[in-house]
Structure formats: C-alpha cells, structure tokens
Design a protein around this motif. Structure first.
Motif, mmCIF file in Angstrom:
data_model
loop_
_atom_site.group_PDB
_atom_site.id
_atom_site.type_symbol
_atom_site.label_atom_id
_atom_site.label_comp_id
_atom_site.label_asym_id
_atom_site.label_seq_id
_atom_site.Cartn_x
_atom_site.Cartn_y
_atom_site.Cartn_z
ATOM 1 N N GLU A 55 -25.224 72.761 75.106
ATOM 2 C CA GLU A 55 -26.305 73.575 74.542
ATOM 3 C C GLU A 55 -25.852 74.288 73.258
ATOM 4 O O GLU A 55 -26.576 74.322 72.272
ATOM 5 N N GLU A 56 -24.638 74.836 73.270
ATOM 6 C CA GLU A 56 -24.105 75.507 72.072
ATOM 7 C C GLU A 56 -23.931 74.501 70.930
ATOM 8 O O GLU A 56 -24.244 74.798 69.769
ATOM 9 N N ALA A 57 -23.439 73.327 71.271
ATOM 10 C CA ALA A 57 -23.222 72.292 70.259
ATOM 11 C C ALA A 57 -24.548 71.863 69.633
ATOM 12 O O ALA A 57 -24.638 71.693 68.411
ATOM 13 N N ILE A 58 -25.584 71.720 70.448
ATOM 14 C CA ILE A 58 -26.895 71.319 69.920
ATOM 15 C C ILE A 58 -27.462 72.395 69.006
ATOM 16 O O ILE A 58 -28.013 72.097 67.941
ATOM 17 N N LYS A 59 -27.312 73.667 69.404
ATOM 18 C CA LYS A 59 -27.806 74.754 68.559
ATOM 19 C C LYS A 59 -27.084 74.772 67.217
ATOM 20 O O LYS A 59 -27.700 74.950 66.159
ATOM 21 N N LEU A 60 -25.768 74.596 67.248
ATOM 22 C CA LEU A 60 -25.013 74.564 65.991
ATOM 23 C C LEU A 60 -25.404 73.357 65.151
ATOM 24 O O LEU A 60 -25.509 73.445 63.931
ATOM 25 N N TYR A 61 -25.608 72.225 65.815
ATOM 26 C CA TYR A 61 -26.020 71.025 65.091
ATOM 27 C C TYR A 61 -27.359 71.251 64.385
ATOM 28 O O TYR A 61 -27.529 70.899 63.219
ATOM 29 N N GLU A 62 -28.301 71.872 65.095
ATOM 30 C CA GLU A 62 -29.607 72.167 64.493
ATOM 31 C C GLU A 62 -29.452 73.088 63.284
ATOM 32 O O GLU A 62 -30.070 72.878 62.250
ATOM 33 N N GLU A 63 -28.623 74.116 63.440
ATOM 34 C CA GLU A 63 -28.381 75.033 62.317
ATOM 35 C C GLU A 63 -27.746 74.279 61.151
ATOM 36 O O GLU A 63 -28.114 74.477 59.992
ATOM 37 N N GLY A 64 -26.806 73.400 61.477
ATOM 38 C CA GLY A 64 -26.151 72.614 60.430
ATOM 39 C C GLY A 64 -27.126 71.721 59.674
ATOM 40 O O GLY A 64 -27.059 71.600 58.456
ATOM 41 N N VAL A 65 -28.054 71.112 60.394
ATOM 42 C CA VAL A 65 -29.061 70.262 59.742
ATOM 43 C C VAL A 65 -29.922 71.104 58.799
ATOM 44 O O VAL A 65 -30.206 70.693 57.675
ATOM 45 N N ARG A 66 -30.333 72.291 59.261
ATOM 46 C CA ARG A 66 -31.152 73.170 58.396
ATOM 47 C C ARG A 66 -30.357 73.598 57.156
ATOM 48 O O ARG A 66 -30.878 73.594 56.041
ATOM 49 N N LEU A 67 -29.088 73.948 57.364
ATOM 50 C CA LEU A 67 -28.265 74.363 56.223
ATOM 51 C C LEU A 67 -28.025 73.203 55.258
ATOM 52 O O LEU A 67 -27.990 73.400 54.044
ATOM 53 N N SER A 68 -27.883 72.026 55.799
ATOM 54 C CA SER A 68 -27.716 70.844 54.949
ATOM 55 C C SER A 68 -28.946 70.657 54.059
ATOM 56 O O SER A 68 -28.828 70.352 52.867
ATOM 57 N N LYS A 69 -30.130 70.864 54.636
ATOM 58 C CA LYS A 69 -31.359 70.753 53.841
ATOM 59 C C LYS A 69 -31.399 71.837 52.767
ATOM 60 O O LYS A 69 -31.783 71.573 51.629
ATOM 61 N N VAL A 70 -30.990 73.046 53.126
ATOM 62 C CA VAL A 70 -30.941 74.131 52.139
ATOM 63 C C VAL A 70 -30.029 73.736 50.981
ATOM 64 O O VAL A 70 -30.396 73.868 49.809
ATOM 65 N N CYS A 71 -28.838 73.225 51.300
ATOM 66 C CA CYS A 71 -27.887 72.830 50.247
ATOM 67 C C CYS A 71 -28.473 71.712 49.384
ATOM 68 O O CYS A 71 -28.368 71.754 48.151
ATOM 69 N N ASN A 72 -29.092 70.713 50.025
ATOM 70 C CA ASN A 72 -29.688 69.617 49.261
ATOM 71 C C ASN A 72 -30.810 70.112 48.354
ATOM 72 O O ASN A 72 -30.916 69.685 47.204
ATOM 73 N N ASP A 73 -31.638 71.019 48.867
ATOM 74 C CA ASP A 73 -32.729 71.559 48.049
ATOM 75 C C ASP A 73 -32.183 72.323 46.840
ATOM 76 O O ASP A 73 -32.693 72.195 45.727
ATOM 77 N N ILE A 74 -31.143 73.113 47.069
ATOM 78 C CA ILE A 74 -30.539 73.870 45.967
ATOM 79 C C ILE A 74 -29.933 72.911 44.943
ATOM 80 O O ILE A 74 -30.139 73.069 43.727
ATOM 81 N N LEU A 75 -29.211 71.907 45.413
ATOM 82 C CA LEU A 75 -28.589 70.948 44.487
ATOM 83 C C LEU A 75 -29.641 70.193 43.673
ATOM 84 O O LEU A 75 -29.468 69.976 42.470
ATOM 85 N N ARG A 76 -30.723 69.792 44.318
ATOM 86 C CA ARG A 76 -31.791 69.092 43.581
ATOM 87 C C ARG A 76 -32.410 70.002 42.529
ATOM 88 O O ARG A 76 -32.689 69.565 41.412
ATOM 89 N N SER A 77 -32.608 71.250 42.894
ATOM 90 C CA SER A 77 -33.176 72.199 41.947
ATOM 91 C C SER A 77 -32.253 72.386 40.742
ATOM 92 O O SER A 77 -32.693 72.377 39.589
ATOM 93 N N VAL A 78 -30.968 72.527 41.019
ATOM 94 C CA VAL A 78 -29.996 72.700 39.934
ATOM 95 C C VAL A 78 -29.935 71.435 39.074
ATOM 96 O O VAL A 78 -29.903 71.518 37.841
#
Length: 86
Positions: free
Chosen positions: A32-55
């Motif tokens: 359960e902890e691993a899945i929660k972290l994985y979900e957070e990681g996926v969201r953060l990955s999208k944040v990073c990709n969005d920022i990089l595309r914007s830049v």
C-alpha cells in the motif's frame, strides 16, 4: 496540473521524485505504501514534464524572436507547429 502542484518548482519536484525512487528501490515498504509513493511519483513526473515543456516552448520562442530558430520536424510534431517559420 493540479492546484497543489502549480506552484511547485522543478527542483523541488525532482528532489521528491528522487526520494520516492530511493524508497521504492529500498524495498522496505508495504504494498500500500509503495502504491501511494508510485502514484505520487507519477504525478510529480507529470509536473516535471509540464515544466520542461513550458521552458522548452519559451526557449524556442526566444530563439525564434531572435532569428536563431531553425525549423525542426520533431519540434513541430511535439508543439503543433509552434516552431514553424512564418
């Protein structure tokens, strides 16, 4: 991008992503902890990709405005023609 992550800096998101990856690699988490972290990681990955595309769009625009931009098919595919010469 969700409201919470709109103001997140790229460096902060990457740092948290690195922490998540390390925790997942250590393998000392419950499923359960691993899945929660994985979900957070996926969201953060999208944040990073969005920022990089914007830049990247800003860099292309700056180069275009300064006459340094060279049309590139890959950029046109990604940005739907943002980099097309007029």
């Amino acid at each position: 991008m969700c409201e919470l992550q709109k103001d997140m800096k790229f460096e902060d998101a990457m740092k948290r992503l690195e922490e998540i990856v390390k925790s997942l690699e250590d393998g000392n988490l419950s499923l359960e902890e691993a899945i929660k972290l994985y979900e957070e990681g996926v969201r953060l990955s999208k944040v990073c990709n969005d920022i990089l595309r914007s830049v990247e769009k800003r860099v292309v625009l700056i180069e275009k405005l300064n006459g340094e931009y060279i049309q590139d098919d890959i950029t046109n595919d990604i940005y739907g023609g943002l980099g097309q010469k007029e």
